[in-house]
Motif scaffolding. Structure first.
Motif, PDB file in Angstrom:
ATOM      1  N   ILE A 124       0.800  -1.195  -0.154  1.00 44.58           N
ATOM      2  CA  ILE A 124      -0.070   0.187  -0.072  1.00 44.58           C
ATOM      3  C   ILE A 124       0.956   1.237   0.042  1.00 44.58           C
ATOM      4  CG2 ILE A 124      -1.716   1.291   1.322  1.00 44.58           C
ATOM      5  CD1 ILE A 124      -2.746  -1.529   2.276  1.00 44.58           C
ATOM      6  N   THR A 125       0.599   2.210  -0.922  1.00 45.23           N
ATOM      7  CA  THR A 125       1.320   3.523  -0.930  1.00 45.23           C
ATOM      8  C   THR A 125       0.150   4.700  -0.836  1.00 45.23           C
ATOM      9  OG1 THR A 125       2.778   4.599  -2.377  1.00 45.23           O
ATOM     10  CG2 THR A 125       1.174   3.533  -3.553  1.00 45.23           C
ATOM     11  N   ALA A 126       0.704   5.850  -0.386  1.00 41.17           N
ATOM     12  CA  ALA A 126      -0.108   7.034  -0.389  1.00 41.17           C
ATOM     13  C   ALA A 126      -0.592   7.379  -1.712  1.00 41.17           C
ATOM     14  CB  ALA A 126       0.698   8.190   0.635  1.00 41.17           C
ATOM     15  N   LEU A 127       0.125   7.253  -2.628  1.00 39.93           N
ATOM     16  CA  LEU A 127      -0.215   7.742  -4.126  1.00 39.93           C
ATOM     17  C   LEU A 127      -1.366   6.654  -4.427  1.00 39.93           C
ATOM     18  CD1 LEU A 127       3.299   8.113  -3.576  1.00 39.93           C
ATOM     19  CD2 LEU A 127       2.684   9.268  -5.917  1.00 39.93           C
ATOM     20  N   GLY A 128      -2.326   7.322  -5.107  1.00 42.78           N
ATOM     21  CA  GLY A 128      -3.567   6.648  -5.642  1.00 42.78           C
ATOM     22  C   GLY A 128      -4.455   6.079  -4.659  1.00 42.78           C
ATOM     23  N   LEU A 129      -4.326   6.690  -3.341  1.00 40.06           N
ATOM     24  CA  LEU A 129      -5.511   6.361  -2.324  1.00 40.06           C
ATOM     25  C   LEU A 129      -6.808   7.274  -2.776  1.00 40.06           C
ATOM     26  CD1 LEU A 129      -3.389   6.667   0.991  1.00 40.06           C
ATOM     27  CD2 LEU A 129      -4.411   4.561  -0.273  1.00 40.06           C
ATOM     28  N   PRO A 130      -7.874   6.843  -2.127  1.00 36.21           N
ATOM     29  CA  PRO A 130      -9.230   7.600  -2.530  1.00 36.21           C
ATOM     30  C   PRO A 130      -9.045   8.913  -2.004  1.00 36.21           C
ATOM     31  CG  PRO A 130      -9.600   5.243  -1.540  1.00 36.21           C
ATOM     32  CD  PRO A 130      -7.994   5.606  -1.412  1.00 36.21           C
ATOM     33  N   TYR A 146      15.477  11.187  -0.204  1.00 38.24           N
ATOM     34  CA  TYR A 146      14.633  10.176  -1.073  1.00 38.24           C
ATOM     35  C   TYR A 146      14.056   8.968  -0.300  1.00 38.24           C
ATOM     36  CZ  TYR A 146      17.037  12.604  -4.931  1.00 38.24           C
ATOM     37  OH  TYR A 146      17.411  13.387  -5.833  1.00 38.24           O
ATOM     38  N   VAL A 147      12.997   8.556  -0.405  1.00 39.65           N
ATOM     39  CA  VAL A 147      12.417   7.569   0.519  1.00 39.65           C
ATOM     40  C   VAL A 147      11.994   6.466  -0.797  1.00 39.65           C
ATOM     41  CG1 VAL A 147      11.940   8.474   2.698  1.00 39.65           C
ATOM     42  CG2 VAL A 147      10.141   8.709   0.840  1.00 39.65           C
ATOM     43  N   VAL A 148      12.016   5.215  -0.370  1.00 37.78           N
ATOM     44  CA  VAL A 148      11.464   4.038  -1.140  1.00 37.78           C
ATOM     45  C   VAL A 148      10.108   3.778  -0.343  1.00 37.78           C
ATOM     46  CG1 VAL A 148      11.544   1.457  -1.455  1.00 37.78           C
ATOM     47  CG2 VAL A 148      13.649   3.121  -1.860  1.00 37.78           C
ATOM     48  N   VAL A 149       8.991   4.022  -1.168  1.00 39.55           N
ATOM     49  CA  VAL A 149       7.684   3.423  -0.699  1.00 39.55           C
ATOM     50  C   VAL A 149       7.171   2.352  -1.633  1.00 39.55           C
ATOM     51  CG1 VAL A 149       7.308   5.781   0.284  1.00 39.55           C
ATOM     52  CG2 VAL A 149       6.623   5.267  -2.149  1.00 39.55           C
ATOM     53  N   GLY A 150       5.755   1.985  -0.820  1.00 44.26           N
ATOM     54  CA  GLY A 150       5.210   0.568  -1.644  1.00 44.26           C
ATOM     55  C   GLY A 150       4.569   1.329  -3.000  1.00 44.26           C
ATOM     56  N   ALA A 151       4.417   0.557  -4.095  1.00 48.89           N
ATOM     57  CA  ALA A 151       3.765   0.799  -5.231  1.00 48.89           C
ATOM     58  C   ALA A 151       2.335   0.379  -5.585  1.00 48.89           C
ATOM     59  CB  ALA A 151       4.544   0.493  -6.282  1.00 48.89           C
ATOM     60  N   GLY A 152       1.699  -0.168  -4.475  1.00 50.25           N
ATOM     61  CA  GLY A 152       0.385  -0.279  -4.444  1.00 50.25           C
ATOM     62  C   GLY A 152       0.281  -2.072  -4.797  1.00 50.25           C
ATOM     63  N   VAL A 153       1.526  -2.721  -5.178  1.00 49.24           N
ATOM     64  CA  VAL A 153       1.773  -4.078  -5.383  1.00 49.24           C
ATOM     65  C   VAL A 153       3.072  -4.407  -4.868  1.00 49.24           C
ATOM     66  CG1 VAL A 153       0.293  -4.275  -7.450  1.00 49.24           C
ATOM     67  CG2 VAL A 153       2.843  -3.510  -7.647  1.00 49.24           C
ATOM     68  N   ARG A 154       3.035  -5.739  -4.144  1.00 51.45           N
ATOM     69  CA  ARG A 154       4.328  -6.142  -3.674  1.00 51.45           C
ATOM     70  C   ARG A 154       5.488  -6.392  -4.811  1.00 51.45           C
ATOM     71  NH1 ARG A 154       4.337  -8.156   1.305  1.00 51.45           N
ATOM     72  NH2 ARG A 154       5.800  -9.755   0.809  1.00 51.45           N
ATOM     73  N   HIS A 155       5.207  -6.612  -5.699  1.00 53.58           N
ATOM     74  CA  HIS A 155       6.411  -6.698  -6.694  1.00 53.58           C
ATOM     75  C   HIS A 155       7.089  -5.401  -7.128  1.00 53.58           C
ATOM     76  CE1 HIS A 155       2.991  -6.848  -9.576  1.00 53.58           C
ATOM     77  NE2 HIS A 155       3.900  -6.316 -10.307  1.00 53.58           N
ATOM     78  N   PRO A 162      10.310  13.141  -0.661  1.00 47.86           N
ATOM     79  CA  PRO A 162       9.219  13.084   0.195  1.00 47.86           C
ATOM     80  C   PRO A 162       8.362  14.474   0.055  1.00 47.86           C
ATOM     81  CG  PRO A 162      10.991  12.672   1.491  1.00 47.86           C
ATOM     82  CD  PRO A 162      11.590  12.899   0.106  1.00 47.86           C
ATOM     83  N   ALA A 163       8.703  15.367  -0.791  1.00 46.79           N
ATOM     84  CA  ALA A 163       8.102  16.511  -1.097  1.00 46.79           C
ATOM     85  C   ALA A 163       6.692  15.918  -2.055  1.00 46.79           C
ATOM     86  CB  ALA A 163       8.769  17.499  -1.997  1.00 46.79           C
ATOM     87  N   LEU A 164       6.938  14.922  -2.870  1.00 52.27           N
ATOM     88  CA  LEU A 164       5.651  14.410  -3.571  1.00 52.27           C
ATOM     89  C   LEU A 164       4.745  14.001  -2.899  1.00 52.27           C
ATOM     90  CD1 LEU A 164       4.737  14.086  -6.325  1.00 52.27           C
ATOM     91  CD2 LEU A 164       5.914  11.571  -6.265  1.00 52.27           C
ATOM     92  N   LEU A 165       4.948  13.185  -1.698  1.00 52.98           N
ATOM     93  CA  LEU A 165       3.871  12.993  -0.764  1.00 52.98           C
ATOM     94  C   LEU A 165       3.255  13.966  -0.078  1.00 52.98           C
ATOM     95  CD1 LEU A 165       6.091  10.164   1.217  1.00 52.98           C
ATOM     96  CD2 LEU A 165       4.236   9.775  -0.672  1.00 52.98           C
ATOM     97  N   ALA A 166       4.028  15.362   0.320  1.00 52.64           N
ATOM     98  CA  ALA A 166       3.161  16.487   0.830  1.00 52.64           C
ATOM     99  C   ALA A 166       2.400  17.180   0.000  1.00 52.64           C
ATOM    100  CB  ALA A 166       4.402  17.256   1.511  1.00 52.64           C
ATOM    101  N   GLN A 167       2.720  17.016  -1.247  1.00 52.79           N
ATOM    102  CA  GLN A 167       1.801  17.730  -2.262  1.00 52.79           C
ATOM    103  C   GLN A 167       0.477  17.025  -2.767  1.00 52.79           C
ATOM    104  OE1 GLN A 167       4.594  18.066  -5.799  1.00 52.79           O
ATOM    105  NE2 GLN A 167       5.917  19.252  -4.674  1.00 52.79           N
ATOM    106  N   LEU A 168       0.404  15.762  -2.170  1.00 52.27           N
ATOM    107  CA  LEU A 168      -0.840  15.196  -2.318  1.00 52.27           C
ATOM    108  C   LEU A 168      -2.159  16.033  -1.695  1.00 52.27           C
ATOM    109  CD1 LEU A 168       0.189  11.423  -1.557  1.00 52.27           C
ATOM    110  CD2 LEU A 168      -0.186  12.401  -3.907  1.00 52.27           C
ATOM    111  N   ALA A 169      -3.370  16.073  -2.625  1.00 54.24           N
ATOM    112  CA  ALA A 169      -3.989  16.843  -1.999  1.00 54.24           C
ATOM    113  C   ALA A 169      -4.833  16.601  -0.482  1.00 54.24           C
ATOM    114  CB  ALA A 169      -5.299  16.952  -2.934  1.00 54.24           C
ATOM    115  N   GLN A 170      -4.974  15.319  -0.308  1.00 51.26           N
ATOM    116  CA  GLN A 170      -5.158  14.961   1.287  1.00 51.26           C
ATOM    117  C   GLN A 170      -4.227  14.708   2.044  1.00 51.26           C
ATOM    118  OE1 GLN A 170      -5.067  13.096  -1.495  1.00 51.26           O
ATOM    119  NE2 GLN A 170      -5.738  10.897  -1.135  1.00 51.26           N
ATOM    120  N   ALA A 171      -3.012  15.190   1.945  1.00 50.85           N
ATOM    121  CA  ALA A 171      -1.947  14.921   2.786  1.00 50.85           C
ATOM    122  C   ALA A 171      -1.932  16.074   3.780  1.00 50.85           C
ATOM    123  CB  ALA A 171      -0.602  14.732   1.991  1.00 50.85           C
ATOM    124  N   GLU A 172      -1.221  15.782   4.797  1.00 48.73           N
ATOM    125  CA  GLU A 172      -1.177  16.594   6.045  1.00 48.73           C
ATOM    126  C   GLU A 172       0.307  16.063   6.766  1.00 48.73           C
ATOM    127  OE1 GLU A 172      -4.467  16.439   8.801  1.00 48.73           O
ATOM    128  OE2 GLU A 172      -5.552  15.565   7.223  1.00 48.73           O
TER     129      GLU A 172
END
Length: 181
Positions: A124-130, A146-155, A162-172
């Motif tokens: 599970i990753t923060a990108l692509g969440l509802p 930089y960080v490594v995060v999940g991609a929605g799949v295990r493979h 991390p700035a990309l995560l903070a830019q998500l509309a629903q991110a705090e």
């Protein structure tokens, strides 16, 4: 060091952008399109954070996990995602509960987390969440280059700023963890 040099240092093999739809859930693929990040494949047995860190030599402080929580606020059950580093401990009953304004808080069951996100458990990753799901990003994540995060799949995994995560509309962004030592 740019993101490509960082990826080479750990021998992450970037997947070409045209291959992203084959290696990512549709919701994640659409959100990473055009972003400065690297999508790369990993073996399933190296997908979990500790195994990934050991196999690739990337410290837990540069691996971020996305955890789905269930909480009750104003009598209504809701869900949120929390992004935290593998090297830190989540202050669930203190900082996280306070940031969400939650009356009660628990980890979402595996089947609920996967149904809500449309992603594989352990990927599970923060990108692509509802769009309705709140995303809390720990301040310690933001301190990493930089960080490594999940991609929605295990493979697959994502390497990103991390700035990309903070830019998500629903991110705090909030201080949600403490050292695990």
């Amino acid at each position: 060091m740019n993101i490509r040099d960082f990826a080479r240092q750990f021998q992450f093999q970037p997947l070409a952008a045209e291959l992203h739809p084959q290696h990512l859930p549709a919701s994640v693929a659409s959100q990473v399109q055009g972003q400065e990040l690297i999508v790369f494949a990993v073996a399933d047995e190296a997908s979990d954070t500790e195994q990934f860190s050991a196999r690739y030599g990337l410290g837990l402080e540069d691996c971020a996990n996305t955890i789905v929580l269930r909480y009750k606020k104003d009598g209504v059950e809701q869900h949120a995602a929390v992004v935290t580093l593998g090297s830190r401990r989540l202050d669930v009953n203190g900082a996280v509960k306070s940031a969400l304004g939650a009356q009660r808080l628990s980890f979402a069951k595996r089947e609920v987390a996967t149904a809500l996100t449309g992603m594989e458990f352990g990927g599970i990753t923060a990108l692509g969440l509802p769009a309705s799901m709140r995303i809390l990003v720990d301040a310690a994540v933001m301190a990493r280059r930089y960080v490594v995060v999940g991609a929605g799949v295990r493979h697959s995994k994502l390497l990103l700023s991390p700035a990309l995560l903070a830019q998500l509309a629903q991110a705090e962004v909030a201080a949600l963890t403490f050292d695990s030592d």
